[in-house]
Scaffold this active site. Structure first.
Site, PDB file in Angstrom:
ATOM      1  N   ASP A  55      44.652  93.450  35.438  1.00 44.95           N
ATOM      2  CA  ASP A  55      44.106  92.156  34.963  1.00 44.95           C
ATOM      3  C   ASP A  55      42.782  91.935  36.327  1.00 44.95           C
ATOM      4  O   ASP A  55      43.776  91.379  36.793  1.00 44.95           O
ATOM      5  CB  ASP A  55      44.646  91.446  34.767  1.00 44.95           C
ATOM      6  CG  ASP A  55      44.124  90.210  33.279  1.00 44.95           C
ATOM      7  OD1 ASP A  55      42.941  89.580  34.305  1.00 44.95           O
ATOM      8  OD2 ASP A  55      44.154  90.211  32.336  1.00 44.95           O
ATOM      9  N   ALA A  78      34.067  95.004  34.992  1.00 42.97           N
ATOM     10  CA  ALA A  78      34.787  93.949  33.633  1.00 42.97           C
ATOM     11  C   ALA A  78      34.207  92.363  34.357  1.00 42.97           C
ATOM     12  O   ALA A  78      34.352  92.130  35.398  1.00 42.97           O
ATOM     13  CB  ALA A  78      36.119  93.717  34.291  1.00 42.97           C
ATOM     14  N   SER A 122      23.322  90.360  37.499  1.00 44.15           N
ATOM     15  CA  SER A 122      22.735  90.488  36.239  1.00 44.15           C
ATOM     16  C   SER A 122      21.070  89.890  37.119  1.00 44.15           C
ATOM     17  O   SER A 122      21.159  88.674  37.367  1.00 44.15           O
ATOM     18  CB  SER A 122      23.704  89.857  35.172  1.00 44.15           C
ATOM     19  OG  SER A 122      22.544  89.379  34.430  1.00 44.15           O
ATOM     20  N   GLU A 124      20.532  87.586  34.947  1.00 45.04           N
ATOM     21  CA  GLU A 124      20.728  86.629  34.173  1.00 45.04           C
ATOM     22  C   GLU A 124      20.606  85.130  35.597  1.00 45.04           C
ATOM     23  O   GLU A 124      20.797  83.969  35.709  1.00 45.04           O
ATOM     24  CB  GLU A 124      21.630  86.302  33.281  1.00 45.04           C
ATOM     25  CG  GLU A 124      22.061  85.929  32.490  1.00 45.04           C
ATOM     26  CD  GLU A 124      21.193  85.356  31.810  1.00 45.04           C
ATOM     27  OE1 GLU A 124      22.202  83.812  31.745  1.00 45.04           O
ATOM     28  OE2 GLU A 124      20.710  85.583  30.698  1.00 45.04           O
ATOM     29  N   TYR A 146      27.850  81.576  32.995  1.00 45.11           N
ATOM     30  CA  TYR A 146      27.786  83.242  33.940  1.00 45.11           C
ATOM     31  C   TYR A 146      27.133  83.628  34.527  1.00 45.11           C
ATOM     32  O   TYR A 146      27.084  83.952  35.433  1.00 45.11           O
ATOM     33  CB  TYR A 146      27.471  83.897  32.279  1.00 45.11           C
ATOM     34  CG  TYR A 146      27.291  85.120  32.651  1.00 45.11           C
ATOM     35  CD1 TYR A 146      28.436  86.041  32.581  1.00 45.11           C
ATOM     36  CD2 TYR A 146      25.959  85.826  32.670  1.00 45.11           C
ATOM     37  CE1 TYR A 146      27.660  87.289  32.555  1.00 45.11           C
ATOM     38  CE2 TYR A 146      25.645  87.364  32.677  1.00 45.11           C
ATOM     39  CZ  TYR A 146      26.495  87.852  32.862  1.00 45.11           C
ATOM     40  OH  TYR A 146      26.373  89.336  33.577  1.00 45.11           O
TER      41      TYR A 146
HETATM   42  P1  NAP Z   1      31.438  94.132  28.041  1.00 47.15           P
HETATM   43  O1  NAP Z   1      30.803  95.376  26.583  1.00 47.15           O
HETATM   44  O2  NAP Z   1      30.889  93.357  27.385  1.00 47.15           O
HETATM   45  O3  NAP Z   1      32.526  94.689  28.547  1.00 47.15           O
HETATM   46  C1  NAP Z   1      32.895  94.176  29.497  1.00 47.15           C
HETATM   47  C2  NAP Z   1      34.981  95.053  29.764  1.00 47.15           C
HETATM   48  O4  NAP Z   1      35.256  93.582  30.719  1.00 47.15           O
HETATM   49  C3  NAP Z   1      35.488  95.036  29.301  1.00 47.15           C
HETATM   50  O5  NAP Z   1      35.952  96.399  29.104  1.00 47.15           O
HETATM   51  C4  NAP Z   1      36.401  93.584  29.111  1.00 47.15           C
HETATM   52  O6  NAP Z   1      37.468  94.694  28.272  1.00 47.15           O
HETATM   53  C5  NAP Z   1      36.386  94.007  30.082  1.00 47.15           C
HETATM   54  N1  NAP Z   1      37.566  92.629  31.131  1.00 47.15           N
HETATM   55  C6  NAP Z   1      36.615  91.410  31.145  1.00 47.15           C
HETATM   56  N2  NAP Z   1      38.120  90.710  31.817  1.00 47.15           N
HETATM   57  C7  NAP Z   1      38.762  91.476  32.115  1.00 47.15           C
HETATM   58  C8  NAP Z   1      39.684  91.169  32.798  1.00 47.15           C
HETATM   59  N3  NAP Z   1      40.450  90.311  32.473  1.00 47.15           N
HETATM   60  N4  NAP Z   1      40.577  92.093  32.885  1.00 47.15           N
HETATM   61  C9  NAP Z   1      40.289  93.963  32.668  1.00 47.15           C
HETATM   62  N5  NAP Z   1      38.895  93.572  32.612  1.00 47.15           N
HETATM   63  C10 NAP Z   1      38.518  92.673  31.638  1.00 47.15           C
HETATM   64  O7  NAP Z   1      29.872  94.207  28.653  1.00 47.15           O
HETATM   65  P2  NAP Z   1      28.993  95.391  29.458  1.00 47.15           P
HETATM   66  O8  NAP Z   1      27.705  94.888  28.590  1.00 47.15           O
HETATM   67  O9  NAP Z   1      29.328  96.790  29.110  1.00 47.15           O
HETATM   68  O10 NAP Z   1      28.917  94.736  30.866  1.00 47.15           O
HETATM   69  C11 NAP Z   1      28.886  95.617  32.168  1.00 47.15           C
HETATM   70  C12 NAP Z   1      29.254  94.563  32.769  1.00 47.15           C
HETATM   71  O11 NAP Z   1      27.202  94.557  33.562  1.00 47.15           O
HETATM   72  C13 NAP Z   1      29.817  93.005  33.282  1.00 47.15           C
HETATM   73  O12 NAP Z   1      29.984  92.818  34.134  1.00 47.15           O
HETATM   74  C14 NAP Z   1      28.297  92.236  32.787  1.00 47.15           C
HETATM   75  O13 NAP Z   1      28.542  90.883  32.665  1.00 47.15           O
HETATM   76  C15 NAP Z   1      27.470  93.042  33.162  1.00 47.15           C
HETATM   77  N6  NAP Z   1      25.801  93.569  33.409  1.00 47.15           N
HETATM   78  C16 NAP Z   1      25.745  93.456  31.906  1.00 47.15           C
HETATM   79  C17 NAP Z   1      24.174  93.863  31.113  1.00 47.15           C
HETATM   80  C18 NAP Z   1      23.692  93.909  29.932  1.00 47.15           C
HETATM   81  O14 NAP Z   1      22.678  93.708  29.937  1.00 47.15           O
HETATM   82  N7  NAP Z   1      24.662  95.290  29.799  1.00 47.15           N
HETATM   83  C19 NAP Z   1      23.090  93.420  32.360  1.00 47.15           C
HETATM   84  C20 NAP Z   1      23.693  92.971  34.187  1.00 47.15           C
HETATM   85  C21 NAP Z   1      24.967  93.111  33.885  1.00 47.15           C
HETATM   86  P3  NAP Z   1      38.122  94.030  26.698  1.00 47.15           P
HETATM   87  O15 NAP Z   1      37.746  95.750  26.258  1.00 47.15           O
HETATM   88  O16 NAP Z   1      39.657  94.207  27.147  1.00 47.15           O
HETATM   89  O17 NAP Z   1      37.425  92.940  26.400  1.00 47.15           O
HETATM   90  O1  G4F Z   2      21.196  89.412  24.213  1.00 49.21           O
HETATM   91  P1  G4F Z   2      21.401  88.577  24.587  1.00 49.21           P
HETATM   92  O2  G4F Z   2      22.931  87.200  23.916  1.00 49.21           O
HETATM   93  O3  G4F Z   2      21.505  88.184  26.670  1.00 49.21           O
HETATM   94  P2  G4F Z   2      21.300  87.292  27.589  1.00 49.21           P
HETATM   95  O4  G4F Z   2      21.870  85.719  27.647  1.00 49.21           O
HETATM   96  O5  G4F Z   2      19.931  87.679  28.070  1.00 49.21           O
HETATM   97  O6  G4F Z   2      22.903  88.162  28.422  1.00 49.21           O
HETATM   98  C1  G4F Z   2      22.761  90.000  28.335  1.00 49.21           C
HETATM   99  O7  G4F Z   2      21.739  90.471  29.155  1.00 49.21           O
HETATM  100  C2  G4F Z   2      22.251  89.531  30.954  1.00 49.21           C
HETATM  101  C3  G4F Z   2      21.199  90.044  31.941  1.00 49.21           C
HETATM  102  O8  G4F Z   2      20.150  89.270  31.945  1.00 49.21           O
HETATM  103  C4  G4F Z   2      23.785  90.320  31.226  1.00 49.21           C
HETATM  104  F1  G4F Z   2      24.181  90.256  32.828  1.00 49.21           F
HETATM  105  C5  G4F Z   2      24.475  89.937  30.288  1.00 49.21           C
HETATM  106  O9  G4F Z   2      26.682  89.751  30.443  1.00 49.21           O
HETATM  107  C6  G4F Z   2      24.058  90.205  28.958  1.00 49.21           C
HETATM  108  O10 G4F Z   2      24.183  91.570  28.843  1.00 49.21           O
HETATM  109  O11 G4F Z   2      20.463  86.768  24.376  1.00 49.21           O
HETATM  110  C7  G4F Z   2      19.022  87.411  24.898  1.00 49.21           C
HETATM  111  C8  G4F Z   2      18.248  86.568  24.316  1.00 49.21           C
HETATM  112  C9  G4F Z   2      18.781  84.509  24.679  1.00 49.21           C
HETATM  113  O12 G4F Z   2      17.418  84.351  25.390  1.00 49.21           O
HETATM  114  C10 G4F Z   2      18.961  84.080  23.701  1.00 49.21           C
HETATM  115  O13 G4F Z   2      18.355  82.883  23.346  1.00 49.21           O
HETATM  116  O14 G4F Z   2      18.460  86.399  23.151  1.00 49.21           O
HETATM  117  C11 G4F Z   2      18.544  84.882  22.324  1.00 49.21           C
HETATM  118  N1  G4F Z   2      18.985  84.605  21.007  1.00 49.21           N
HETATM  119  C12 G4F Z   2      18.049  84.477  19.949  1.00 49.21           C
HETATM  120  N2  G4F Z   2      18.291  84.210  18.932  1.00 49.21           N
HETATM  121  C13 G4F Z   2      19.796  85.355  20.868  1.00 49.21           C
HETATM  122  C14 G4F Z   2      19.506  84.723  19.516  1.00 49.21           C
HETATM  123  N3  G4F Z   2      20.959  85.274  21.112  1.00 49.21           N
HETATM  124  C15 G4F Z   2      22.407  85.905  20.684  1.00 49.21           C
HETATM  125  N4  G4F Z   2      23.147  85.926  21.714  1.00 49.21           N
HETATM  126  N5  G4F Z   2      22.267  85.377  19.089  1.00 49.21           N
HETATM  127  C16 G4F Z   2      21.181  84.981  18.449  1.00 49.21           C
HETATM  128  O15 G4F Z   2      21.784  85.029  17.411  1.00 49.21           O
END
Ligand code: NAP
Ligand code: G4F
Length: 321
Positions: A55, A78, A122, A124, A146
């Site tokens: 963890d 993670a 990210s 973000e 975040y």
């Molecule tokens: P995700 O689907 O939410 O997966 C998150 C993973 O982290 C899951 O496997 C979760 O395990 C694990 N985790 C959370 N807390 C933990 C802990 N305390 N110890 C061990 N494992 C833990 O996220 P994702 O979209 O694949 O994103 C992967 C990474 O890229 C994240 O760091 C996210 O912030 C970053 N990121 C994502 C995006 C995007 O657009 N997807 C963009 C930029 C950066 P469980 O299954 O047990 O919950």
């Molecule tokens: O899909 P979202 O929740 O993604 P967000 O906040 O951009 O974050 C994701 O991308 C990041 C990279 O830039 C990652 F780091 C992060 O871990 C995650 O994967 O929301 C996208 C946009 C936001 O502006 C939100 O306000 O969609 C808008 N939105 C509008 N209606 C909504 C909704 N978002 C969600 N989740 N649900 C709604 O109903």
């Protein structure tokens, strides 16, 4: 080659595991203990993975994990990754998403300093953007706990590279999506909502801010970039994006029209999905990654929307209203 992936049960972890297995890697996945297994995204490859419990909150568990695995490459994916939850659980977000990175780097520094490390940073971090498009040099202005935690994770990775000469890279990835995306994120919420409406299971879709713009790519393309960063001679930071921004409204329009429906008849705006502070627009310039890594995205916006809607329609094929 041995790769260790934290967050292997998540969207990116599962695509990265697929990719590394296809390249002949021995893949180790860190999973946290849970009363129910969350292995749905890796069910198709579970027999080929080595899953180990540890963890991000527990330093000793990370040290023992690295001692056992002795990885060549470490991908730290993670995190608590859902932005709205970071306001309701800001401390826990900081522990996982910020300090968790330091715990991983400390474990690597003491146990396997020769390994290569990837940190999932990210877009973000750019938050209230200072310029459009954003590059690796654009200043950060995070707009959520975040985003602030990810900025810490980014800088501590850079700092450990510079302080201890570790091969540590930070990938500043813009939003990337897929049929494996969690249903709370906006793209999957829409594709799943459209499929449910089309199948007669729902009659409306409640949404937040439709004006927000994101640079959306396909997760399968983005995990390749992570690997490419660790294949270079020198560690560095790279921004990964498509260079195209679309609004949430654009996504709704494309997703509903793909199944022959008009989004305006089904979408209801609901204040509960409005955030305390919004990131209005993100759009990245990934020319460094394209030039140095030779990375390029293969799936465009239209391809992504249709892939996700078609996948959710197929999943609900046999569900009766
Ligand atoms: P995700 O689907 O939410 O997966 C998150 C993973 O982290 C899951 O496997 C979760 O395990 C694990 N985790 C959370 N807390 C933990 C802990 N305390 N110890 C061990 N494992 C833990 O996220 P994702 O979209 O694949 O994103 C992967 C990474 O890229 C994240 O760091 C996210 O912030 C970053 N990121 C994502 C995006 C995007 O657009 N997807 C963009 C930029 C950066 P469980 O299954 O047990 O919950
Ligand atoms: O899909 P979202 O929740 O993604 P967000 O906040 O951009 O974050 C994701 O991308 C990041 C990279 O830039 C990652 F780091 C992060 O871990 C995650 O994967 O929301 C996208 C946009 C936001 O502006 C939100 O306000 O969609 C808008 N939105 C509008 N209606 C909504 C909704 N978002 C969600 N989740 N649900 C709604 O109903």
């Amino acid at each position: 080659m041995k790769a260790l992936i934290t967050g292997i049960t998540g969207q990116d972890g599962s695509y990265l595991a697929d990719f590394l297995l296809s390249r002949g890697y021995q893949v180790f996945g860190m999973v946290r203990r849970s009363s129910t297994e969350t292995f749905e995204r890796i069910a198709h490859i579970k027999d080929r993975l080595n899953l180990k419990q540890a963890d991000l909150l527990d330093q000793l568990s990370l040290i023992e994990l690295m001692e056992e695995v002795q990885p060549d490459e470490i991908y730290n994916l993670a995190a608590m990754s859902f932005v709205p939850t970071s306001w309701t659980q800001p401390m826990l977000t900081g522990e996982f998403t910020a300090i968790g990175v330091t715990r991983m780097l400390e474990a690597m520094r003491h146990v396997c300093p020769q390994a290569k490390f990837y940190q999932a940073s990210s877009s973000e971090m750019f938050g209230q953007v200072r310029e459009v498009p954003q590059t690796e040099l654009t200043p950060f202005h995070p707009r959520s706990p975040y985003g602030a935690a990810k900025a810490y994770g980014h800088y501590i990775t850079v700092n450990y590279r510079e302080s201890y000469n570790l091969f540590a890279c930070s990938g500043i990835l813009f939003n990337h999506e897929s049929p494996r995306r969690g249903k709370e994120f906006v793209t999957r919420k829409i594709s799943n909502g459209v499929a449910r409406i089309k199948r007669g299971l729902d009659h409306e879709l409640r949404m937040g801010n439709l004006d927000a713009k994101r640079d959306w790519g396909f997760a399968g393309d983005y995990v390749k970039a992570m690997w490419m960063m660790l294949q270079q001679d020198h560690p560095d930071d790279y921004l990964i994006a498509t260079g195209q921004a679309h609004s949430v409204r654009d996504f709704l329009e494309q997703a509903f029209s793909h199944v022959g429906l008009d989004w305006k008849q089904y979408v209801v705006q609901d204040p509960q999905f409005i955030r305390p502070a919004e990131v209005d627009q993100l759009m990245g310039n990934s020319s460094k990654a394209r030039r140095v890594l030779g990375w390029t995205p293969e799936v465009d916006f239209h391809g992504l929307v249709t892939m996700m809607v078609d996948s959710d329609l197929a999943k609900l094929q046999t569900v009766k209203p």
